[in-house]
Design a protein around this motif. Structure first.
Motif, PDB file in Angstrom:
ATOM      1  N   LEU A  75     -36.475 -42.620  74.126  1.00 53.11           N
ATOM      2  CA  LEU A  75     -36.115 -41.558  74.841  1.00 53.11           C
ATOM      3  C   LEU A  75     -36.924 -41.204  76.007  1.00 53.11           C
ATOM      4  O   LEU A  75     -36.583 -40.714  77.298  1.00 53.11           O
ATOM      5  CB  LEU A  75     -35.862 -40.468  73.990  1.00 53.11           C
ATOM      6  N   ALA A  76     -38.399 -41.141  75.635  1.00 53.78           N
ATOM      7  CA  ALA A  76     -39.253 -40.674  76.893  1.00 53.78           C
ATOM      8  C   ALA A  76     -39.130 -41.809  77.976  1.00 53.78           C
ATOM      9  O   ALA A  76     -39.301 -41.321  79.094  1.00 53.78           O
ATOM     10  CB  ALA A  76     -40.648 -40.718  76.205  1.00 53.78           C
ATOM     11  N   PHE A  77     -39.425 -43.063  77.462  1.00 57.93           N
ATOM     12  CA  PHE A  77     -39.086 -44.011  78.538  1.00 57.93           C
ATOM     13  C   PHE A  77     -37.862 -43.868  79.651  1.00 57.93           C
ATOM     14  O   PHE A  77     -38.017 -43.920  80.770  1.00 57.93           O
ATOM     15  CB  PHE A  77     -39.050 -45.237  77.896  1.00 57.93           C
ATOM     16  N   ALA A  78     -36.900 -43.674  78.990  1.00 59.70           N
ATOM     17  CA  ALA A  78     -35.544 -43.368  80.031  1.00 59.70           C
ATOM     18  C   ALA A  78     -35.705 -42.409  80.578  1.00 59.70           C
ATOM     19  O   ALA A  78     -35.067 -41.968  81.653  1.00 59.70           O
ATOM     20  CB  ALA A  78     -34.366 -43.767  78.951  1.00 59.70           C
ATOM     21  N   SER A  79     -36.209 -40.996  79.903  1.00 62.35           N
ATOM     22  CA  SER A  79     -35.874 -39.829  80.566  1.00 62.35           C
ATOM     23  C   SER A  79     -36.839 -39.665  81.672  1.00 62.35           C
ATOM     24  O   SER A  79     -36.338 -38.880  82.780  1.00 62.35           O
ATOM     25  CB  SER A  79     -36.184 -38.618  79.635  1.00 62.35           C
ATOM     26  N   ALA A 119     -34.520 -30.870  85.702  1.00 63.78           N
ATOM     27  CA  ALA A 119     -33.073 -30.835  85.106  1.00 63.78           C
ATOM     28  C   ALA A 119     -32.745 -32.164  84.730  1.00 63.78           C
ATOM     29  O   ALA A 119     -31.825 -32.266  83.817  1.00 63.78           O
ATOM     30  CB  ALA A 119     -32.181 -30.185  86.507  1.00 63.78           C
ATOM     31  N   PHE A 120     -33.068 -33.244  85.319  1.00 62.79           N
ATOM     32  CA  PHE A 120     -32.417 -34.466  85.194  1.00 62.79           C
ATOM     33  C   PHE A 120     -32.963 -35.165  83.802  1.00 62.79           C
ATOM     34  O   PHE A 120     -32.399 -35.402  82.975  1.00 62.79           O
ATOM     35  CB  PHE A 120     -32.812 -35.627  86.191  1.00 62.79           C
ATOM     36  N   SER A 121     -34.462 -35.004  83.882  1.00 62.74           N
ATOM     37  CA  SER A 121     -34.989 -35.170  82.588  1.00 62.74           C
ATOM     38  C   SER A 121     -34.806 -34.687  81.649  1.00 62.74           C
ATOM     39  O   SER A 121     -34.563 -35.149  80.234  1.00 62.74           O
ATOM     40  CB  SER A 121     -36.361 -35.165  83.008  1.00 62.74           C
ATOM     41  N   GLY A 122     -34.620 -33.346  81.391  1.00 61.30           N
ATOM     42  CA  GLY A 122     -33.951 -32.507  80.338  1.00 61.30           C
ATOM     43  C   GLY A 122     -32.503 -33.001  80.076  1.00 61.30           C
ATOM     44  O   GLY A 122     -32.298 -33.021  78.779  1.00 61.30           O
ATOM     45  N   GLY A 123     -31.877 -33.059  80.947  1.00 65.01           N
ATOM     46  CA  GLY A 123     -30.482 -33.320  80.683  1.00 65.01           C
ATOM     47  C   GLY A 123     -30.135 -34.580  80.012  1.00 65.01           C
ATOM     48  O   GLY A 123     -29.531 -34.762  78.922  1.00 65.01           O
ATOM     49  N   LEU A 124     -31.047 -35.844  80.539  1.00 70.89           N
ATOM     50  CA  LEU A 124     -30.892 -36.912  79.859  1.00 70.89           C
ATOM     51  C   LEU A 124     -31.715 -36.842  78.519  1.00 70.89           C
ATOM     52  O   LEU A 124     -30.943 -37.629  77.531  1.00 70.89           O
ATOM     53  CB  LEU A 124     -31.624 -38.067  80.662  1.00 70.89           C
ATOM     54  N   PHE A 125     -32.571 -36.077  78.164  1.00 73.15           N
ATOM     55  CA  PHE A 125     -33.240 -36.144  76.831  1.00 73.15           C
ATOM     56  C   PHE A 125     -32.324 -35.303  75.899  1.00 73.15           C
ATOM     57  O   PHE A 125     -32.135 -36.004  74.844  1.00 73.15           O
ATOM     58  CB  PHE A 125     -34.338 -35.435  77.165  1.00 73.15           C
ATOM     59  N   GLY A 134     -23.721 -29.736  75.231  1.00 73.31           N
ATOM     60  CA  GLY A 134     -23.537 -28.792  76.113  1.00 73.31           C
ATOM     61  C   GLY A 134     -24.487 -28.627  77.070  1.00 73.31           C
ATOM     62  O   GLY A 134     -24.547 -28.353  78.192  1.00 73.31           O
ATOM     63  N   GLY A 135     -25.875 -28.520  76.422  1.00 67.87           N
ATOM     64  CA  GLY A 135     -26.854 -28.354  77.218  1.00 67.87           C
ATOM     65  C   GLY A 135     -27.383 -29.322  78.023  1.00 67.87           C
ATOM     66  O   GLY A 135     -27.729 -29.082  79.367  1.00 67.87           O
ATOM     67  N   SER A 136     -27.079 -30.659  77.664  1.00 66.08           N
ATOM     68  CA  SER A 136     -27.379 -31.664  78.538  1.00 66.08           C
ATOM     69  C   SER A 136     -26.070 -31.586  79.722  1.00 66.08           C
ATOM     70  O   SER A 136     -26.784 -31.917  80.947  1.00 66.08           O
ATOM     71  CB  SER A 136     -26.956 -33.051  77.941  1.00 66.08           C
ATOM     72  N   ALA A 137     -24.938 -31.323  79.667  1.00 66.89           N
ATOM     73  CA  ALA A 137     -24.043 -31.024  80.526  1.00 66.89           C
ATOM     74  C   ALA A 137     -24.475 -30.248  81.783  1.00 66.89           C
ATOM     75  O   ALA A 137     -24.379 -30.399  82.864  1.00 66.89           O
ATOM     76  CB  ALA A 137     -22.549 -30.702  80.152  1.00 66.89           C
ATOM     77  N   LEU A 138     -24.918 -29.126  81.207  1.00 69.05           N
ATOM     78  CA  LEU A 138     -25.302 -27.713  82.077  1.00 69.05           C
ATOM     79  C   LEU A 138     -26.336 -28.409  83.043  1.00 69.05           C
ATOM     80  O   LEU A 138     -26.619 -28.130  84.179  1.00 69.05           O
ATOM     81  CB  LEU A 138     -25.767 -26.681  81.383  1.00 69.05           C
ATOM     82  N   LEU A 139     -27.284 -28.980  82.332  1.00 67.35           N
ATOM     83  CA  LEU A 139     -28.689 -29.504  83.097  1.00 67.35           C
ATOM     84  C   LEU A 139     -28.577 -30.617  84.067  1.00 67.35           C
ATOM     85  O   LEU A 139     -28.924 -30.413  85.141  1.00 67.35           O
ATOM     86  CB  LEU A 139     -29.832 -29.921  82.058  1.00 67.35           C
ATOM     87  N   LEU A 140     -27.413 -31.590  83.835  1.00 63.20           N
ATOM     88  CA  LEU A 140     -27.008 -32.405  84.591  1.00 63.20           C
ATOM     89  C   LEU A 140     -26.279 -31.932  85.862  1.00 63.20           C
ATOM     90  O   LEU A 140     -26.375 -32.405  87.063  1.00 63.20           O
ATOM     91  CB  LEU A 140     -26.557 -33.696  83.888  1.00 63.20           C
ATOM     92  N   ALA A 141     -25.326 -31.103  85.561  1.00 57.43           N
ATOM     93  CA  ALA A 141     -24.528 -30.402  86.560  1.00 57.43           C
ATOM     94  C   ALA A 141     -25.550 -29.537  87.633  1.00 57.43           C
ATOM     95  O   ALA A 141     -25.403 -29.617  88.798  1.00 57.43           O
ATOM     96  CB  ALA A 141     -23.531 -29.522  85.986  1.00 57.43           C
ATOM     97  N   ALA A 142     -26.603 -28.806  86.889  1.00 59.90           N
ATOM     98  CA  ALA A 142     -27.481 -28.323  87.890  1.00 59.90           C
ATOM     99  C   ALA A 142     -28.580 -29.250  88.353  1.00 59.90           C
ATOM    100  O   ALA A 142     -28.763 -28.828  89.743  1.00 59.90           O
ATOM    101  CB  ALA A 142     -28.522 -27.375  86.856  1.00 59.90           C
TER     102      ALA A 142
END
Length: 506
Positions: free
Chosen positions: A46-50, A194-200, A224-232
Motif C-alpha cells: 500500500l505504501a509502495f503504490a500510494s 489527495a492522490f496518495s490519500g485516495g489511493l491508500f 467513499g472517502g477514496s472517491a472524494l479524494l480522487l475527485a478532489a
C-alpha cells in the motif's frame, strides 16, 4: 551509477515475493492473527503504490539522485527495524516505511536510467533492468524460503538491509546532472495528498473488506472517502499552476496503453507470487523452501526472456507485436493454471502454465519502461515513471488484496456447510478460511482426532482448490479484455517522443 540502481531494482521485488513466503513463519513466532499478519505484505504494497506518483513528481522537482538517496536510506532503516521487531504492529509499520522508500527508489531509479543512457545504450540498459528485476522476482521466493527455513524470517530482512547499505555507498558516485530536471517552482502538496490519500483509502478498503464485511460502515466509508479524494485530486490538478500530474498524459493513447500492460501482468502473474506458495503449503504439504522452488518455474524465465524481446525487435518484430505476444502468454498462462490446479498437483503438471506466465512477463519487462519514457517530454520522465509504476504497484496492491479477499470469502462459503461433518472441529468456517489464507492447515488439523484428519484435509483442500479456480478464471477473463484494449490503443496511437537535446551517455 547503473550498478547501484540495478542492485536496488534487484532488491525491491524480493520484498514482495519473499515476505509472502516468510509470512507463515512470522505468524508462528508472533502468534499474530491473519488480520494483523497480512499487513506485513499489505503495508509494504500500500505504501509502495500510494506514493509512487508523488515520489516520481518529487524526483522531477528535487532531482532524481537526491530522491534515490533518500529512498535508499529509508529502505535500509526500515529493513533493519523489521528484522529487530518483537511486536507485529512494529513490523507492520516498518514494512509500510520500507514501501515508502521503495517508491522513491523505483521512480527515481527508472528515471535516472532513462536520462543517462541514449539510443541503443538505453535499450540495453532497460534490458538489464528487466533482467535484474526478473532475477529479484525469480530469486525472491526461493531466497526467502531458504533463508527463513535455515536462519529464521528475521535474517531475510537483515539481508535486505545489508544489500541496501551497498546501494547507499554507491550513491555518491552517481552523476549530479539531474538535481533539478523540471524547473517547476514548488511541490503540489494538495494534489500529492489527495492522490496518495485516495489511493491508500481505496486499497485499505479492499484489504479490510473480508474482515469488516463489504457492506460495513467502515469499508463503505473508506471507499467513499477514496472517491472524494480522487475527485478532489482531478479538480486540484486542473487548477494547479504546477500540478503533480499533467492530466494531458492521460489523453496520450500510447502512454495509457503502455501503462495498462503491467495491470495485465498483475492480474495474471503477480497475484500468484504471494498467494500460490500458501496454496502449495496447504494443498501439497510443501515447506517454505519447496514452495519457493516451485515458484522458480514461473520466475526463472524472466531472466532470459527480456533478451528474447530484444532479439525479436532486432529481427523486425514491432514493439506492438512483442507486447501482443507477452499479453497472449500471460492470459493463456493464468487460464491454463486454472485447468491444472488440484490437490497434490506435481511440479511437472504446473511447469507448462507457470513457464508460460514467466515468458509472458519477461517479454515486456524493461521494454515497457523504456517505451513509456519515449512517449513523454524529457522533463516529465520522473512523473511518467511514477505514473507507470503507480499503475503497476497500485494494481498489484489492489489485485493481491482483492484476490486474497476473494479466496477467503469463497473458501468460507464452500466450507461452511460441510464443516458439520466434523463435529470435533470447534472453529468456524471464517477462522478456518483465514488460517488457510495464511498457509496454515497444521493448526486446524491438530485440533482433530487422528482418524478424521485425512478426510478433513481432503475436504479443506478441495474447497480451497475450487476457490482458486474461480479466482484464476476471473483473472483470465479480465486479462483477455484488457489485452484487446491495449492492442487496439497501440495500433491507433504511435506518436513519437518529442526531440530532445543530446546528452552524454554513461
Amino acid at each position: 551509477m547503473a550498478g547501484g540502481v540495478l542492485l536496488a531494482l534487484l532488491i525491491l521485488p524480493t520484498s514482495v515475493t519473499g515476505s509472502g513466503v516468510a509470512l507463515p513463519a512470522i505468524g508462528r513466532e508472533t502468534g499474530a492473527p491473519l488480520a494483523t499478519l497480512q499487513w506485513v505484505v499489505h503495508g509494504y504494497n500500500l505504501a509502495f503504490a500510494s506514493f509512487l506518483l508523488a515520489c516520481g513528481s518529487l524526483a522531477d522537482l528535487w532531482g532524481r539522485r537526491r530522491v534515490f538517496a533518500v529512498g535508499a536510506v529509508v529502505f535500509t532503516a526500515a529493513s533493519a527495524v523489521s528484522a529487530l521487531a518483537e511486536d507485529i504492529l512494529v513490523l507492520d509499520a516498518a514494512r509500510a516505511l520500507a514501501g515508502l522508500g521503495a517508491a522513491a527508489l523505483l521512480t527515481s531509479g527508472s528515471s535516472l536510467i532513462g536520462e543517462v543512457f541514449r539510443g541503443r545504450a538505453r535499450a540495453r540498459a532497460f534490458g538489464a533492468v528487466g533482467i535484474v528485476t526478473g532475477a529479484g522476482l525469480a530469486l525472491g521466493a526461493l531466497a526467502a524460503g531458504a533463508v527463513t527455513d535455515t536462519f529464521g524470517w528475521r535474517a531475510f530482512f537483515w539481508l535486505h538491509a545489508g544489500l541496501m547499505v551497498v546501494v547507499c555507498c554507491a550513491v555518491p558516485l552517481f552523476p549530479r546532472g539531474w538535481e533539478s530536471a523540471s524547473g517547476r517552482a514548488g511541490v503540489d502538496w494538495a494534489g500529492t495528498g489527495a492522490f496518495s490519500g485516495g489511493l491508500f483509502l481505496l486499497m485499505l478498503g479492499t484489504v479490510e473488506g473480508p474482515q469488516w464485511g463489504w457492506g460495513s460502515g467502515g469499508v463503505l466509508g473508506l471507499f467513499g472517502g477514496s472517491a472524494l479524494l480522487l475527485a478532489a485530486f482531478v479538480v486540484v490538478e486542473r487548477r494547479a499552476r504546477h500540478p503533480m500530474l499533467d492530466l494531458g498524459l492521460l489523453r496520450n493513447g500510447r502512454f495509457m496503453a503502455l501503462c495498462l500492460i503491467p495491470v495485465v501482468a498483475t492480474l495474471s502473474f503477480v497475484i500468484l507470487l504471494p498467494l500460490l506458495p500458501n496454496y502449495l503449503l496447504v494443498a501439497d504439504g510443501y515447506t517454505s523452501r519447496d514452495a519457493g522452488g516451485v515458484m522458480l518455474l514461473m520466475t526463472l524465465p524472466i531472466l532470459v526472456t527480456p533478451l528474447l524481446a530484444t532479439r525479436l525487435l532486432r529481427w523486425g518484430v514491432t514493439p506492438r507485436g512483442v507486447f501482443a505476444l507477452s499479453l497472449l502468454c500471460l492470459t493463456a498462462g493464468v487460464g491454463w493454471l486454472a485447468g491444472v490446479l488440484e490437490p497434490g498437483v506435481t511440479p511437472a503438471a504446473l511447469a507448462a502454465p507457470l513457464v508460460t506466465l514467466g515468458v509472458g512477463l519477461g517479454l515486456n519487462f524493461g521494454l515497457v519502461d523504456g517505451a513509456v519514457l519515449e512517449a513523454v517530454e524529457p522533463s516529465a520522465t520522473g512523473t511518467a515513471a511514477g505514473f507507470l509504476n503507480t499503475m503497476r504497484l497500485g494494481s498489484e496492491a489492489l489485485a493481491i488484496a482483492a484476490a486474497s479477499a476473494a479466496l477467503v470469502d469463497l473458501v468460507r462459503n464452500r466450507l461452511a456447510d460441510g464443516l458439520a461433518r466434523f463435529p470435533s472441529y470447534e472453529g468456524g468456517a471464517g477462522g478456518l478460511a483465514n488460517s488457510l489464507g495464511a498457509g496454515d492447515l497444521t493448526g486446524p488439523r491438530s485440533a482433530l482426532p487422528a482418524a478424521v484428519r485425512p478426510d478433513f484435509t481432503d475436504f479443506v483442500t478441495s474447497g480451497l482448490t475450487d476457490a482458486w479456480r474461480t479466482v484464476l478464471l476471473a483473472s483470465a477473463v479480465l486479462c483477455a479484455g484488457l489485452s484487446v484494449l491495449i492492442y487496439v490503443l497501440l495500433g491507433r496511437s504511435s506518436a513519437p517522443r518529442p526531440t530532445r537535446p543530446a546528452a552524454d551517455s554513461a
